[in-house]
Design an enzyme around this catalytic site. Sequence first.
Site, PDB file in Angstrom:
ATOM      1  N   ASP A   1      21.093  52.828 -23.148  1.00  0.00           N
ATOM      2  CA  ASP A   1      21.523  53.283 -21.822  1.00  0.00           C
ATOM      3  C   ASP A   1      22.972  53.760 -21.858  1.00  0.00           C
ATOM      4  OD1 ASP A   1      22.725  50.774 -22.007  1.00  0.00           O
ATOM      5  OD2 ASP A   1      22.116  50.113 -20.004  1.00  0.00           O
TER       6      ASP A   1
ATOM      7  N   SER B   1      20.925  44.620 -23.960  1.00  0.00           N
ATOM      8  CA  SER B   1      21.747  45.821 -24.046  1.00  0.00           C
ATOM      9  C   SER B   1      22.635  45.811 -25.287  1.00  0.00           C
ATOM     10  CB  SER B   1      22.559  45.975 -22.759  1.00  0.00           C
ATOM     11  OG  SER B   1      23.252  47.190 -22.731  1.00  0.00           O
TER      12      SER B   1
ATOM     13  N   ASP C   1      24.280  52.398 -27.868  1.00  0.00           N
ATOM     14  CA  ASP C   1      24.247  50.937 -27.850  1.00  0.00           C
ATOM     15  C   ASP C   1      22.815  50.464 -28.095  1.00  0.00           C
ATOM     16  OD1 ASP C   1      23.007  51.370 -25.375  1.00  0.00           O
ATOM     17  OD2 ASP C   1      24.163  49.836 -24.331  1.00  0.00           O
TER      18      ASP C   1
ATOM     19  N   ASP D   1      20.239  49.262 -26.303  1.00  0.00           N
ATOM     20  CA  ASP D   1      19.093  49.686 -25.502  1.00  0.00           C
ATOM     21  C   ASP D   1      19.176  51.148 -25.083  1.00  0.00           C
ATOM     22  OD1 ASP D   1      21.215  49.214 -23.735  1.00  0.00           O
ATOM     23  OD2 ASP D   1      19.909  48.549 -22.110  1.00  0.00           O
TER      24      ASP D   1
END
Length: 445
Positions: free
Chosen positions: A234, A95, A230, A232
């Site tokens: 999400d 992430s 960010d 990833d």
Amino acid sequence: MGAFKAYDIRGIYNKDFDKHLVYKVGYFLPTLLESDHVVVGRDVRSTSDEIFEYLCRGINDSGADVWNIGHATTPMVYFATVHLDAGASVQITASHNPAIYNGLKISRKGALPVGENSGLRDLEKMVLEGEVKPVENRGKVIEKPVKDAYLAFLRPYTPKLEGLNISLDLSHGMANLLTKDLLGPDHHYLYDHFDGTFPAHEPNPLEEENCKDIKAAVLKNSSDLGIIFDGDADRVMFIDEKGRFIQPDYITAVIGEYYLSKQKGNVLQDIRTSRSTTEYLEKLGGRVTTWKVGHAYAKVKLREIDGVFGGELAGHYYFRDFNNCDSGMLAALIVLQVVAKLHAEGKTFSSLIDTIVTYANSGERNFKLEQKDEAMAALYQKYAVEQKPILVLDFDGYRIEYPNWWFNVRKSNTEPYLRLVAEAKTQEMLDEKVKEISAIIKSFT
């Protein structure tokens, strides 16, 4: 090795976990989730390909198939889990963490999260104690591309952007997979190619240090807003036309402008959320539920309350329209809808934010200390027992409320920190309370 966290498996690769642990996760996961296949996606970190190889080997050695969707945002894996009617899925990502980290985010059927209380502890026990016996009839790796289907899902949310001036920081991360397909190339883009070493800045926009370039770009380009994802994709965060970083829980109120103008309904917020947001959502007709921090809790709670959407201070936004999952891209498109409408009315993004924000807020402050429980007990004694609060919430640390101020203190689920958020009607009162609370916490360092 201590990579099993509250919400996922994550840590510094080859220190906190390695390919051998990944293999075992792959081997035992189909048994845990009772599935003969696992959807697997991955980000572009330099270690993701090796993790993919060993995860697939483990899944196949158990007799299950891998449904490979290739490079993906984390929300794309959630989408694939439902779209393909899969029994299990894994996204290989760390992430927003620095490049030396990696990890595995696991979901079961319906894209329900597998967290510490919903299977992750059981998986850890299997990995540490279980016996690996590769089957003769190994599974296969089957290609299952879903990017086009995910774009088709997102396109109806994409507003007309004529006349809107946008700056975007894609953080060298997975947002590069989708953004130009949805918004087109004719905007001011930063770091708009994949690089899993994240050379420009760490892929964590919650740290304002990492937003320096997007803030400067908004001002230089006279943009109506800035958007930063960010690693990833999400999570997503926003900069107004004045170059100000917008605290992510205020964006939950902005999203309310889109949904609650159409239909009143239930909204989820985390225990750290500003009263400014809560009160604004209630004015729009939202019925607000407060709950624990973290996607493993939020997705389940949003489903339970039949919520329309929800948001967190960390920049996760959840949508009933998206199987109660979080999507940075869907949140960005909805905020763009609101800003496009404001622009058409001759109004600015900052004018809406200034209408929402009616309290002075500390933001989240972190204290590194060993005696976390003792510090929290001391705060509880002083503020919940000796004084007379109007509300005490105790399901994720403590949120203790008074008529003109409140605070939340909680232990991080992923890092060695005690986290504090406080808010008051005036900056003077806020400064006084933060100083007072901080002194108590620091007495335990």
